[in-house]
Design an enzyme around this catalytic site. Structure first.
Site, PDB file in Angstrom:
ATOM      1  N   ASN A  11      12.226  -6.699 -72.565  1.00  0.00           N
ATOM      2  CA  ASN A  11      12.286  -5.627 -72.271  1.00  0.00           C
ATOM      3  C   ASN A  11      11.858  -6.195 -70.122  1.00  0.00           C
ATOM      4  O   ASN A  11      10.682  -6.736 -70.368  1.00  0.00           O
ATOM      5  CB  ASN A  11      10.794  -4.374 -72.052  1.00  0.00           C
ATOM      6  CG  ASN A  11      10.886  -3.558 -70.828  1.00  0.00           C
ATOM      7  OD1 ASN A  11      11.358  -3.748 -69.612  1.00  0.00           O
ATOM      8  ND2 ASN A  11       9.164  -2.980 -71.305  1.00  0.00           N
ATOM      9  N   TRP A  12      12.606  -6.459 -69.374  1.00  0.00           N
ATOM     10  CA  TRP A  12      13.633  -6.802 -68.641  1.00  0.00           C
ATOM     11  C   TRP A  12      12.140  -6.352 -67.328  1.00  0.00           C
ATOM     12  O   TRP A  12      11.668  -6.918 -66.336  1.00  0.00           O
ATOM     13  CB  TRP A  12      14.287  -7.945 -68.253  1.00  0.00           C
ATOM     14  CG  TRP A  12      15.120  -8.423 -69.038  1.00  0.00           C
ATOM     15  CD1 TRP A  12      14.517  -8.796 -69.873  1.00  0.00           C
ATOM     16  CD2 TRP A  12      16.520  -8.630 -69.161  1.00  0.00           C
ATOM     17  NE1 TRP A  12      15.838  -9.320 -71.178  1.00  0.00           N
ATOM     18  CE2 TRP A  12      16.705  -9.183 -70.196  1.00  0.00           C
ATOM     19  CE3 TRP A  12      17.196  -8.755 -67.906  1.00  0.00           C
ATOM     20  CZ2 TRP A  12      17.903 -10.499 -70.378  1.00  0.00           C
ATOM     21  CZ3 TRP A  12      18.749  -9.228 -68.159  1.00  0.00           C
ATOM     22  CH2 TRP A  12      18.842  -9.703 -69.298  1.00  0.00           C
ATOM     23  N   LYS A  13      11.641  -5.349 -67.403  1.00  0.00           N
ATOM     24  CA  LYS A  13      10.857  -4.522 -67.017  1.00  0.00           C
ATOM     25  C   LYS A  13      11.940  -4.509 -64.645  1.00  0.00           C
ATOM     26  O   LYS A  13      12.596  -4.126 -65.161  1.00  0.00           O
ATOM     27  CB  LYS A  13       9.606  -5.036 -66.455  1.00  0.00           C
ATOM     28  CG  LYS A  13       8.676  -4.830 -67.736  1.00  0.00           C
ATOM     29  CD  LYS A  13       6.735  -4.950 -68.006  1.00  0.00           C
ATOM     30  CE  LYS A  13       6.812  -5.112 -69.358  1.00  0.00           C
ATOM     31  NZ  LYS A  13       5.092  -4.780 -69.138  1.00  0.00           N
ATOM     32  N   HIS A  97       6.853   3.856 -72.386  1.00  0.00           N
ATOM     33  CA  HIS A  97       6.173   2.646 -71.556  1.00  0.00           C
ATOM     34  C   HIS A  97       4.672   2.880 -71.610  1.00  0.00           C
ATOM     35  O   HIS A  97       4.655   3.896 -70.618  1.00  0.00           O
ATOM     36  CB  HIS A  97       7.030   1.677 -71.433  1.00  0.00           C
ATOM     37  CG  HIS A  97       6.199   0.262 -71.551  1.00  0.00           C
ATOM     38  ND1 HIS A  97       4.998   0.163 -70.332  1.00  0.00           N
ATOM     39  CD2 HIS A  97       6.697  -0.749 -72.053  1.00  0.00           C
ATOM     40  CE1 HIS A  97       5.195  -1.589 -70.757  1.00  0.00           C
ATOM     41  NE2 HIS A  97       6.429  -1.586 -71.741  1.00  0.00           N
ATOM     42  N   GLU A  99       3.193   1.631 -68.982  1.00  0.00           N
ATOM     43  CA  GLU A  99       3.281   1.296 -68.118  1.00  0.00           C
ATOM     44  C   GLU A  99       3.959   2.769 -67.340  1.00  0.00           C
ATOM     45  O   GLU A  99       3.883   2.961 -66.294  1.00  0.00           O
ATOM     46  CB  GLU A  99       3.951   0.823 -67.213  1.00  0.00           C
ATOM     47  CG  GLU A  99       3.559  -0.935 -67.386  1.00  0.00           C
ATOM     48  CD  GLU A  99       4.863  -2.455 -68.234  1.00  0.00           C
ATOM     49  OE1 GLU A  99       5.257  -2.306 -67.111  1.00  0.00           O
ATOM     50  OE2 GLU A  99       3.752  -3.197 -67.933  1.00  0.00           O
ATOM     51  N   GLU A 169       1.796  -1.392 -78.219  1.00  0.00           N
ATOM     52  CA  GLU A 169       1.588  -2.552 -77.201  1.00  0.00           C
ATOM     53  C   GLU A 169       0.156  -1.788 -77.152  1.00  0.00           C
ATOM     54  O   GLU A 169       0.085  -0.791 -76.378  1.00  0.00           O
ATOM     55  CB  GLU A 169       3.054  -2.381 -77.004  1.00  0.00           C
ATOM     56  CG  GLU A 169       3.739  -2.372 -77.432  1.00  0.00           C
ATOM     57  CD  GLU A 169       4.492  -2.610 -75.418  1.00  0.00           C
ATOM     58  OE1 GLU A 169       5.160  -3.855 -75.511  1.00  0.00           O
ATOM     59  OE2 GLU A 169       4.722  -1.756 -75.032  1.00  0.00           O
ATOM     60  N   GLY A 175       1.082  -8.725 -70.616  1.00  0.00           N
ATOM     61  CA  GLY A 175       0.772  -9.383 -69.164  1.00  0.00           C
ATOM     62  C   GLY A 175      -0.720 -10.136 -69.027  1.00  0.00           C
ATOM     63  O   GLY A 175      -0.501 -10.735 -67.927  1.00  0.00           O
ATOM     64  N   SER A 215       1.744 -10.319 -74.860  1.00  0.00           N
ATOM     65  CA  SER A 215       1.538 -10.758 -74.566  1.00  0.00           C
ATOM     66  C   SER A 215       2.822 -12.184 -75.828  1.00  0.00           C
ATOM     67  O   SER A 215       2.051 -12.739 -76.487  1.00  0.00           O
ATOM     68  CB  SER A 215       0.622 -11.078 -74.478  1.00  0.00           C
ATOM     69  OG  SER A 215       0.115 -10.956 -73.132  1.00  0.00           O
ATOM     70  N   GLY A 236       7.608  -8.350 -73.038  1.00  0.00           N
ATOM     71  CA  GLY A 236       8.123  -8.294 -71.212  1.00  0.00           C
ATOM     72  C   GLY A 236       8.517  -9.809 -71.006  1.00  0.00           C
ATOM     73  O   GLY A 236       9.560 -10.216 -71.142  1.00  0.00           O
ATOM     74  N   GLY A 237       6.880 -10.224 -70.670  1.00  0.00           N
ATOM     75  CA  GLY A 237       7.258 -11.723 -69.811  1.00  0.00           C
ATOM     76  C   GLY A 237       8.139 -12.721 -70.152  1.00  0.00           C
ATOM     77  O   GLY A 237       9.227 -13.450 -69.654  1.00  0.00           O
TER      78      GLY A 237
HETATM   79  P1  13P Z   1       4.072  -8.753 -71.607  1.00  0.00           P
HETATM   80  O1  13P Z   1       4.719  -9.420 -72.885  1.00  0.00           O
HETATM   81  O2  13P Z   1       4.542  -9.163 -71.676  1.00  0.00           O
HETATM   82  O3  13P Z   1       2.185  -8.440 -72.319  1.00  0.00           O
HETATM   83  O4  13P Z   1       5.153  -7.466 -72.065  1.00  0.00           O
HETATM   84  C1  13P Z   1       4.942  -6.369 -73.305  1.00  0.00           C
HETATM   85  C2  13P Z   1       5.844  -5.395 -72.998  1.00  0.00           C
HETATM   86  O5  13P Z   1       5.232  -4.253 -72.833  1.00  0.00           O
HETATM   87  C3  13P Z   1       7.409  -5.266 -73.081  1.00  0.00           C
HETATM   88  O6  13P Z   1       7.159  -3.431 -73.144  1.00  0.00           O
END
Ligand code: 13P
Length: 252
Positions: A11-13, A97, A99, A169, A175, A215, A236-237
């Site tokens: 997920n590149w957000k 998600h 967020e 999640e 993150g 993470s 994510g990251g």
């Molecule tokens: P991180 O891997 O940056 O913690 O993010 C997880 C995430 O929200 C994937 O959708």
């Protein structure tokens, strides 16, 4: 992780302009584009779907949206629909998600409508659920996750559920560098699968893949994937760098 095919999604957000996304997609294509024993999916921002989709053509990497709106078209400024994602080459779409829930007013009800739209549009929904730190600390993890699952999936048939993927999640692990321990993740995954079994039967519960997110890195993916009910990861990251995402995809 039984006989379910592993599934690693990035997920590149809200990262990567078109040119940056093109660079990452090319790198991923050369690093993991031929992998077929793990399903791989990336979800770039909407503005990069076109260019990333073109680059990934001919590779085994799937394309996903990060969200969608529940109507197919109309006067909804700023929104993107399932047919638009499909036409841009997406096979998957992330829905609910944390967020989106935290910053954009997503509720279990809107999540439910979006899943319906995704299925109607021929997209595979990746339903995200997970508790906040305060909810975990007050002992509500299982009830929160169960409610998100129940309300998010209300009204779907077993056949429809079987097409979906669930991503657990924990919000406090996103993150933050704080990964849930493998045991903490496994016990929630197990409860999600148990809930699926009660609601939709054993064969659906056995078929649905449940990803862990929060993470995830090349260093911890192996231990997570060794757990019975963890079938993959939503990253994510660490999905923003080709080598680290490839390290996760090649966890075996
Ligand atoms: P991180 O891997 O940056 O913690 O993010 C997880 C995430 O929200 C994937 O959708």
């Amino acid at each position: 992780m039984a006989d379910r095919k592993p599934f690693i999604a990035g997920n590149w957000k809200m990262y990567k302009t078109g040119p940056q996304a093109a660079e990452l997609a090319s790198r991923l294509k050369s690093l993991v584009g031929d992998i077929t024993d793990v399903d791989v999916m990336v979800a770039p921002p909407f503005t990069a779907l076109g260019v990333v989709g073109e680059i990934l053509q001919g590779s085994a990497i799937h394309l996903g949206g990060q969200d969608l709106f529940w109507e197919a078209e109309g006067a909804y400024t700023g929104q993107i629909s399932a047919p638009m994602l499909k036409a841009a080459g997406c096979s998957h779409v992330i829905i609910g998600h944390s967020e989106r829930r935290q910053y954009f007013g997503e509720t279990n009800e809107t999540v439910n409508r979006k899943i319906r739209a995704a299925l109607l549009g021929g997209l595979i929904p990746v339903l995200c659920i997970g508790e906040s730190e305060a909810e975990r600390e007050s002992g509500q993890t299982f009830s929160v996750v169960q409610k998100q699952l129940e309300e998010g999936l209300e009204g779907f048939s077993s056949d429809e559920i079987q097409k979906m993927t669930v991503a657990y999640e924990p919000v406090w692990a996103i993150g933050t560098g704080k990964t849930a321990t493998t045991d903490q993740a496994q016990e929630v995954h197990e409860s999600i699968r148990g809930r699926m079994e009660t609601a939709y039967g054993n064969s659906v519960a056995k078929a649905v893949r449940i990803l862990y997110g929060g993470s995830v890195k090349p260093e911890n993916i192996g231990d997570l994937m060794a757990m019975a009910d963890i079938d993959g990861a939503l990253v994510g990251g660490a999905s923003l760098d080709g080598d680290s995402f490839a390290g996760i995809v090649r966890y075996k």
